[in-house]
Design a protein around this motif. Structure first.
Motif, short mmCIF file in Angstrom:
data_model
loop_
_atom_site.label_atom_id
_atom_site.label_comp_id
_atom_site.label_asym_id
_atom_site.label_seq_id
_atom_site.Cartn_x
_atom_site.Cartn_y
_atom_site.Cartn_z
N TYR A 199 0.83 -1.21 0.00
CA TYR A 199 0.00 0.00 0.00
C TYR A 199 0.86 1.26 0.00
O TYR A 199 0.62 2.20 -0.77
N PHE A 200 1.89 1.28 0.84
CA PHE A 200 2.73 2.48 0.98
C PHE A 200 3.48 2.78 -0.30
O PHE A 200 3.76 3.96 -0.61
N CYS A 201 3.80 1.74 -1.06
CA CYS A 201 4.51 1.95 -2.33
C CYS A 201 3.55 2.21 -3.49
O CYS A 201 3.98 2.27 -4.66
N GLU A 261 4.62 7.03 7.85
CA GLU A 261 5.18 7.99 6.90
C GLU A 261 6.42 8.67 7.47
O GLU A 261 7.42 8.86 6.77
N ARG A 268 3.08 8.14 1.33
CA ARG A 268 3.07 7.01 0.40
C ARG A 268 3.14 7.51 -1.05
O ARG A 268 2.72 8.64 -1.35
N GLU A 279 11.11 3.55 -3.14
CA GLU A 279 10.23 2.40 -3.30
C GLU A 279 11.04 1.13 -3.56
O GLU A 279 10.72 0.05 -3.03
#
Length: 337
Positions: A199-201, A261, A268, A279
């Motif tokens: 999700y964060f990437c 974060e 993100r 990433e």
């Protein structure tokens, strides 16, 4: 748990989460299997797999009333209790999500088995419905790995996001028996950790994890020490706990929040935005940590069972790079995924 061997044909159904599917097994032998998205052309179709069920029946020439049972892949009532307990434990943070989602959970999702019965009746009007049985999510995973394997006995390791409560489980498979040995429970989940980085990437959870795995070779695992120090406490036997202060999946519609974060150099990545070195390095880092945890879990499973063969199941078992590490360094002679 039994395999259906000697009990007549059994129809297995997975539905209402993602990638719904159906399969037919008789005398321990898979006869037919199909995924609903192949018929509807809807990627990861979560709906009732009506087309897949009919395809399995057509391929085998069987009628619904000739089946010994229909097996559902998880226990909806137990899953509902986990969802409700999680909302209560994290109140008031998750109230907006609770307010939107609770009516659906209190209705159709909680009564998924009733919906399955109604859909089956619609597919075969006038036919007698076979008994409908709900199996635990990780028991279904373990069965899907061990029973089709060529091994008379093996250690079985299941790792995913979460079933009802279980996120990681160890089993010993022997002939027609699967004996549970140990489990880890939600919210401590290796699958959720990997999906948080997915999700964060900027990728979609429950489908984009393969992209994160594919990014990993392009990066340097410079964040791996930080992940070990802040996010996950891993014991020598592979058991672990997440530091939940950095995650929001327990009560929110997102996987991570501001603390995550701040830990990893900013917000993100925007989905479909440009990929940066960050990433690549995040992917390499969580991949390295995931492999380390799986290696410890696999060695524990082999040690506790005395086996040299390992069966794998669950979403994390789709990580073929980690599976390669298990075969090379995990201490097992053979692997069946």
């Amino acid at each position: 748990m039994g395999t259906g061997r000697g009990d007549g044909p059994v129809l297995g159904i997975s539905a209402y989460y993602h990638d719904s599917a159906a399969a037919l097994v008789a005398e321990g032998v898979p006869l037919a299997a199909a995924q609903e998205e192949r018929f509807t052309r809807r990627r990861h179709d979560p709906g009732f797999p009506a087309h897949a069920v009919l395809s399995c029946l057509r391929q085998t020439g069987l009628r619904l009333d000739e089946l010994a049972a229909v097996a559902f892949y998880e226990d909806p009532a137990l899953k509902f209790r986990r969802v409700l307990a999680t909302w209560l434990a994290t109140a008031p943070h998750g109230y907006p999500v609770f307010r939107r989602a609770f009516p659906q959970w209190a209705g159709r999702k909680r009564r998924a088995l009733d919906d399955v019965r109604a859909r089956l009746r619609a597919l075969a009007p006038g036919q007698r419905l076979p008994p409908l049985v709900a199996h635990r999510h990780h028991a279904s995973h373990a069965a899907s790995a061990f029973y089709p394997s060529p091994y008379p006995s093996a250690a079985v390791l299941c790792v995913d996001g979460v079933g009802e409560w279980t996120t990681t489980s160890l089993w010993h498979g022997r002939d027609t028996d699967l004996v549970p040995l140990a489990e880890l429970r939600f919210p401590h989940s290796l699958g959720m950790l990997y999906s948080a980085f997915t999700y964060f990437c900027g990728f979609k959870v429950d489908s984009g994890e393969y992209k994160l795995m594919g990014l990993a070779p392009y990066g340097t695992p410079r964040y791996a020490p930080l992940i070990r120090q802040r996010l996950i406490d891993v014991k020598p036997d592979g058991s672990f706990r997440l530091d939940l202060r950095y995650f929001t999946f327990q009560y929110g519609r997102t996987m991570v929040g501001r603390a995550f974060e701040e830990l990893f150099d900013g917000p993100r990545r925007t989905p479909e935005g440009p990929l940066t070195e960050r990433e690549f390095d995040l992917a390499a880092s969580v991949q390295q940590v995931t492999e380390e945890v799986l290696l410890r879990l696999a060695r524990t499973a082999l040690r506790r069972t005395g086996e040299r063969r390992l069966c794998l199941a669950g979403g994390v078992a789709l990580n073929c790079v980690a599976n390669g590490r298990l075969l090379a360094d995990g201490g097992c002679e053979q692997i069946w995924v």
